[in-house]
Design an enzyme around this catalytic site. Structure first.
Site, PDB file in Angstrom:
ATOM      1  N   ARG A 138      12.891 -22.655 -15.196  1.00  0.00           N
ATOM      2  CA  ARG A 138      12.942 -22.449 -13.739  1.00  0.00           C
ATOM      3  C   ARG A 138      14.264 -22.848 -13.118  1.00  0.00           C
ATOM      4  O   ARG A 138      14.468 -22.684 -11.919  1.00  0.00           O
ATOM      5  CB  ARG A 138      11.757 -23.156 -13.075  1.00  0.00           C
ATOM      6  CG  ARG A 138      10.441 -22.479 -13.497  1.00  0.00           C
ATOM      7  CD  ARG A 138       9.266 -22.954 -12.733  1.00  0.00           C
ATOM      8  NE  ARG A 138       9.378 -22.690 -11.298  1.00  0.00           N
ATOM      9  CZ  ARG A 138       8.513 -23.127 -10.403  1.00  0.00           C
ATOM     10  NH1 ARG A 138       7.475 -23.848 -10.789  1.00  0.00           N
ATOM     11  NH2 ARG A 138       8.676 -22.864  -9.138  1.00  0.00           N
ATOM     12  N   PRO A 184       8.504 -33.952 -14.978  1.00  0.00           N
ATOM     13  CA  PRO A 184       8.561 -35.235 -15.703  1.00  0.00           C
ATOM     14  C   PRO A 184       8.735 -36.405 -14.731  1.00  0.00           C
ATOM     15  O   PRO A 184       9.530 -36.323 -13.801  1.00  0.00           O
ATOM     16  CB  PRO A 184       9.806 -35.092 -16.583  1.00  0.00           C
ATOM     17  CG  PRO A 184      10.136 -33.645 -16.608  1.00  0.00           C
ATOM     18  CD  PRO A 184       9.587 -33.051 -15.345  1.00  0.00           C
ATOM     19  N   GLU A 185       7.955 -37.451 -14.944  1.00  0.00           N
ATOM     20  CA  GLU A 185       8.050 -38.659 -14.117  1.00  0.00           C
ATOM     21  C   GLU A 185       8.653 -39.778 -14.977  1.00  0.00           C
ATOM     22  O   GLU A 185       9.077 -39.522 -16.095  1.00  0.00           O
ATOM     23  CB  GLU A 185       6.661 -39.023 -13.590  1.00  0.00           C
ATOM     24  CG  GLU A 185       6.000 -37.865 -12.836  1.00  0.00           C
ATOM     25  CD  GLU A 185       4.617 -38.193 -12.292  1.00  0.00           C
ATOM     26  OE1 GLU A 185       4.348 -39.367 -11.996  1.00  0.00           O
ATOM     27  OE2 GLU A 185       3.803 -37.265 -12.156  1.00  0.00           O
ATOM     28  N   HIS A 245      15.891 -19.658 -22.609  1.00  0.00           N
ATOM     29  CA  HIS A 245      16.186 -20.445 -21.410  1.00  0.00           C
ATOM     30  C   HIS A 245      17.127 -21.617 -21.660  1.00  0.00           C
ATOM     31  O   HIS A 245      17.008 -22.654 -21.010  1.00  0.00           O
ATOM     32  CB  HIS A 245      14.898 -20.945 -20.752  1.00  0.00           C
ATOM     33  CG  HIS A 245      13.862 -19.883 -20.546  1.00  0.00           C
ATOM     34  ND1 HIS A 245      14.081 -18.812 -19.715  1.00  0.00           N
ATOM     35  CD2 HIS A 245      12.635 -19.721 -21.070  1.00  0.00           C
ATOM     36  CE1 HIS A 245      13.007 -18.026 -19.731  1.00  0.00           C
ATOM     37  NE2 HIS A 245      12.119 -18.554 -20.550  1.00  0.00           N
TER      38      HIS A 245
END
Ligand SMILES: [Zn+2]
Length: 280
Positions: A110, A2-3, A91
Site C-alpha cells: 500500500r 504493526p504496533e 511490491h
C-alpha cells in the site's frame, strides 16, 4: 498496522544481521518512501556507512549509522522487511545490500511506509520529541505520569491510548487488550479514571505489549517476520476481533463497537460502561 510488539519483533530479528555491517548499497525504487528527499539524495547519504545500531522508538525502526546519521523507518499499514527472499517478492520498494553479501528488501503493497533521514543526535531527538510520548517500558511511565497526562481530558480512554504523542507504540490491538486486562471501558473519559484504574491500566499496557512481544507479534494483516513467517499473538487475543465469542474471564459475549473511529472490542461485564453522575 504493526504496533510496538511487531516492530520490536522485527528489530530483534534484524539487529544481529545488520549491526556492524556496512550498507554497501541502497536502492529506493519508490520516491514516496524517501519523501521529502529524492531517492538519490537518501541513497547518497547512507551508502557506504556502517550500521552501528538498530533501535526502536514507538512504532519506528531506528537505523543508526556512523557519523551520527540516522534513518527513522516507519512500516505504516503494510510494510515489511524481508531477509534474502528468493525469488524476490512483489511490491519491493527498497533494496538494501550489506557487507558480507547480506540482502534485505522492504516490501509495501500500500506504499504508506517511509524512511526519514536525520543528521545528528539533536535532529533525532527533536524528531521523536515532536511525535512521541514516553515508551511504555520506560521506568518514568508510571500511573502518576498517566494520570497527569489524562487530567481534564474528556476524550475516550481508548482514543487517548492511541495518541502516539502521549504514549508511544500502542495501536488498536494492544489498546483493546490493555483496557480489557485493566477492566476499564474503552469509552470512559480519559480524565475520569480512579487512581487504582490508572495503576491497573499502566500494568495492563505493559502486560499486553509484553505478551505480544513474547508471541513475536500479531499477524492479522500483512505483518511478517524477516523470514516471512507470521506472528502468533492473534491466537491469544482476549477481546480484539473476538466479537460474539465468550469472555475467557466471565463468559459474557464480547461485543464490537466503534470508539474514536476505530473498531473496538469489549466485554461489558468485565469493563462496565461509564455512567457519569448527574446533579438532580
Ligand atoms: Zn468478561
Amino acid at each position: 498496522m504493526p504496533e510496538l510488539p511487531e516492530v520490536e519483533t522485527i528489530r530483534r530479528q534484524l539487529a544481529p544481521l545488520v549491526e556492524g555491517r556496512t550498507l554497501t548499497r541502497i536502492e529506493i525504487l519508490d520516491p514516496r518512501w524517501s519523501r521529502p528527499l529524492a531517492p538519490r539524495e537518501l541513497e547518497r547519504a547512507l551508502s557506504g556507512r556502517r550500521i552501528e545500531r538498530l533501535g526502536r522508538r514507538g512504532k519506528y525502526l531506528v537505523w543508526s549509522f556512523d557519523g551520527e546519521v540516522h534513518l527513522a523507518q516507519h512500516l505504516r499499514m503494510t510494510g515489511a522487511v524481508l531477509s534474502a527472499p528468493d525469488p524476490e517478492p512483489a511490491h519491493v520498494r527498497v533494496r538494501l545490500l550489506l557487507s558480507g553479501r547480506r540482502r534485505l528488501v522492504i516490501v509495501d503493497p500500500r506504499r504508506f511506509g517511509t524512511g526519514e533521514l536525520l543528521l545528528g543526535a539533536d535532529a533525532l531527538e527533536a524528531f521523536f520529541a515532536a511525535r512521541l510520548g514516553l515508551e511504555p517500558f520506560d521506568e518514568r511511565f508510571t500511573a502518576e505520569h498517566l494520570r497527569g497526562l489524562a487530567r481534564g481530558r474528556t476524550a475516550p480512554i481508548k482514543a487517548f491510548l492511541l495518541d502516539q504523542r502521549r504514549i508511544a507504540g500502542v495501536g488498536n490491538i494492544y489498546a483493546d487488550e490493555a483496557l480489557f486486562r485493566a477492566g476499564v471501558h474503552p469509552r470512559r473519559p480519559a480524565g475520569r479514571l480512579s487512581r487504582e484504574q490508572y495503576e491497573r491500566l499502566r500494568t495492563s499496557v505493559i502486560a499486553a505489549l509484553s505478551a505480544g512481544i513474547d508471541a513475536r507479534g500479531a499477524s492479522i494483516d500483512d505483518f511478517r517476520h524477516i523470514d516471512g513467517v507470521r506472528g502468533s499473538f492473534q491466537n491469544q487475543f482476549l477481546v480484539h476481533l473476538r466479537e460474539g465469542e465468550p469472555c475467557a474471564v466471565c463468559g459474557s459475549t464480547i461485543s464490537k463497537t466503534v470508539v474514536g473511529g476505530r473498531g473496538t472490542y469489549v466485554c461489558e461485564t468485565c469493563q462496565p460502561p461509564f455512567r457519569p453522575r448527574t446533579n438532580r
